[in-house]
Write a protein that holds these residues in place. Structure first.
Motif, mmCIF file in Angstrom:
data_model
loop_
_atom_site.group_PDB
_atom_site.id
_atom_site.type_symbol
_atom_site.label_atom_id
_atom_site.label_comp_id
_atom_site.label_asym_id
_atom_site.label_seq_id
_atom_site.Cartn_x
_atom_site.Cartn_y
_atom_site.Cartn_z
ATOM 1 N N LEU A 1 -141.714 -65.532 0.900
ATOM 2 C CA LEU A 1 -140.295 -65.476 1.216
ATOM 3 C C LEU A 1 -139.577 -66.687 0.625
ATOM 4 N N ILE A 2 -138.403 -66.437 0.022
ATOM 5 C CA ILE A 2 -137.548 -67.503 -0.488
ATOM 6 C C ILE A 2 -136.205 -67.362 0.225
ATOM 7 N N ALA A 3 -136.103 -67.973 1.398
ATOM 8 C CA ALA A 3 -134.873 -67.892 2.196
ATOM 9 C C ALA A 3 -133.861 -68.873 1.624
ATOM 10 N N SER B 1 -137.259 -69.526 -8.680
ATOM 11 C CA SER B 1 -138.111 -69.392 -9.871
ATOM 12 C C SER B 1 -139.104 -68.255 -9.705
ATOM 13 N N HIS B 2 -139.525 -67.720 -10.835
ATOM 14 C CA HIS B 2 -140.544 -66.680 -10.878
ATOM 15 C C HIS B 2 -141.774 -67.209 -11.614
ATOM 16 N N THR B 3 -142.939 -66.856 -11.099
ATOM 17 C CA THR B 3 -144.182 -67.254 -11.755
ATOM 18 C C THR B 3 -144.438 -66.377 -12.977
ATOM 19 N N LYS B 4 -145.463 -66.707 -13.718
ATOM 20 C CA LYS B 4 -145.712 -66.044 -15.001
ATOM 21 C C LYS B 4 -146.039 -64.560 -14.863
ATOM 22 N N ASP B 5 -146.532 -64.147 -13.688
ATOM 23 C CA ASP B 5 -146.866 -62.732 -13.527
ATOM 24 C C ASP B 5 -145.641 -61.879 -13.178
ATOM 25 N N ASN B 6 -144.475 -62.506 -13.008
ATOM 26 C CA ASN B 6 -143.246 -61.770 -12.724
ATOM 27 C C ASN B 6 -142.074 -62.547 -13.332
ATOM 28 N N PRO B 7 -141.945 -62.522 -14.648
ATOM 29 C CA PRO B 7 -141.047 -63.471 -15.315
ATOM 30 C C PRO B 7 -139.560 -63.142 -15.269
ATOM 31 N N PHE B 8 -139.188 -61.911 -14.921
ATOM 32 C CA PHE B 8 -137.794 -61.503 -15.067
ATOM 33 C C PHE B 8 -137.121 -61.265 -13.721
ATOM 34 N N TYR C 1 -135.305 -68.819 -12.708
ATOM 35 C CA TYR C 1 -135.975 -69.576 -13.756
ATOM 36 C C TYR C 1 -137.333 -68.938 -14.031
ATOM 37 N N SER C 2 -137.557 -68.572 -15.283
ATOM 38 C CA SER C 2 -138.809 -67.945 -15.694
ATOM 39 C C SER C 2 -139.778 -69.018 -16.183
ATOM 40 N N LYS D 1 -139.765 -70.225 -19.893
ATOM 41 C CA LYS D 1 -138.989 -71.475 -19.845
ATOM 42 C C LYS D 1 -137.519 -71.221 -20.160
ATOM 43 N N CYS D 2 -137.015 -70.139 -19.592
ATOM 44 C CA CYS D 2 -135.599 -69.786 -19.698
ATOM 45 C C CYS D 2 -135.076 -69.420 -18.313
ATOM 46 N N LYS D 3 -133.770 -69.542 -18.152
ATOM 47 C CA LYS D 3 -133.133 -69.026 -16.955
ATOM 48 C C LYS D 3 -132.485 -67.681 -17.274
#
Length: 276
Positions: free
Chosen positions: A205-207, A224-231, A254-255, A259-261
């Motif tokens: 959760l990201i409240a 931010s999103h980790t590499k397994d869910n970049p978008f 942030y992906s 390394k892009c937003k």
């Protein structure tokens, strides 16, 4: 796989050109990537319409009936431009109240006369029960949500195409000034209602607060999103639409993979790339 390759190529170019500060609408991106972004936005709005219809129908039903008078709820898409929510009687034979959102016209319709449920509606209700029960039986141990004091999960079923139906679990909240990103999942079902794909979009959760500790306005909302869910995901956009302050137009993801937003703007109804 082909789409991922194209996306990687585009975002690599995006990182190289980071000196061009500001918002960058990727006009030179391949059409297949635009189609991917458009499908995310379209699905997000279907989730939003589903949730809005459920919220409004619930308020209308509870203003007219006691909870013990209500037997079941059907939320479904009679067609591509209509979301319908029906509150049934205890025997699940009659519609006590129906609320529809006509997405093509931007209007809602209330039908509060008691009427028998149609065979199609009864079939859709059975289908909904089978989908939810199948998802919980198969993936229940992987579905983690916040305590009830924070809010219950919302459940929405989207028709993707003639062969795929997608069930979403999204974290809801009863707290004010919070957008509940995370704790979101989807399960795809085939025509025979067999579960065929499971997705967990965030690790937790990201409240996200929309006011400062002193009650001031938050100018930027980002996670931010980790590499397994970049978008940016459909669930990100939907919960932003549902829980945002009305004067907040945009949120950012942030992906870490690229390394892009990425940002979604309601005014533009578009996913854009942000260069630092």
């Amino acid at each position: 796989i082909v789409t991922i390759g194209i996306v990687t190529m585009v975002l690599s170019s995006c990182v190289v050109n980071r000196k061009n500060a500001g918002l960058f609408r990727a006009d030179k991106m391949p059409l297949v990537f635009f189609a991917t972004l458009d499908s995310v936005i379209y699905e997000a709005w279907q989730l939003y319409y589903s949730e809005q219809a459920n919220w409004i129908a619930s308020d209308l039903a509870l203003a007219k009936y006691q909870v013990e008078d209500l037997g079941g709820t059907l939320s479904w898409q009679p067609n591509d431009t209509t979301w319908s929510v029906i509150f049934m009687d205890k025997k699940k034979e009659n519609s006590l109240l129906e609320y529809q959102i006509i997405t093509s016209e931007g209007k809602g319709i209330v039908m509060d006369s008691v009427r028998p449920l149609t065979p199609t509606e009864l079939g859709e209700f059975d289908k909904r029960v089978k989908i939810i029960d199948g998802a919980v039986e198969r993936y229940g141990d992987s579905l983690l949500f916040a305590p009830q004091s924070f809010g219950q999960p919302n459940i929405d079923i989207i028709r993707i195409n003639d062969t795929i139906t997608r069930l979403y679990f999204m974290q809801g909240t009863v707290l004010e000034d919070v957008i509940p990103f995370g704790n979101d999942y989807s399960i795809d079902f085939d025509k025979e209602l067999n579960p065929i794909a499971f997705r967990k979009y965030h690790h937790s959760l990201i409240a996200t607060r929309t006011k400062t500790e002193k009650g001031g306005k938050v100018e930027t909302v980002m996670h931010s999103h980790t590499k397994d869910n970049p978008f940016i995901t459909a669930t990100d956009i939907c919960n932003f639409l549902l829980y945002r302050p009305k004067d907040l137009d945009m949120f950012y993801v942030y992906s870490t993979a690229y390394k892009c937003k990425f940002a979604y703007s309601i005014h533009m109804n578009s996913i854009i790339t942000v260069l630092d």
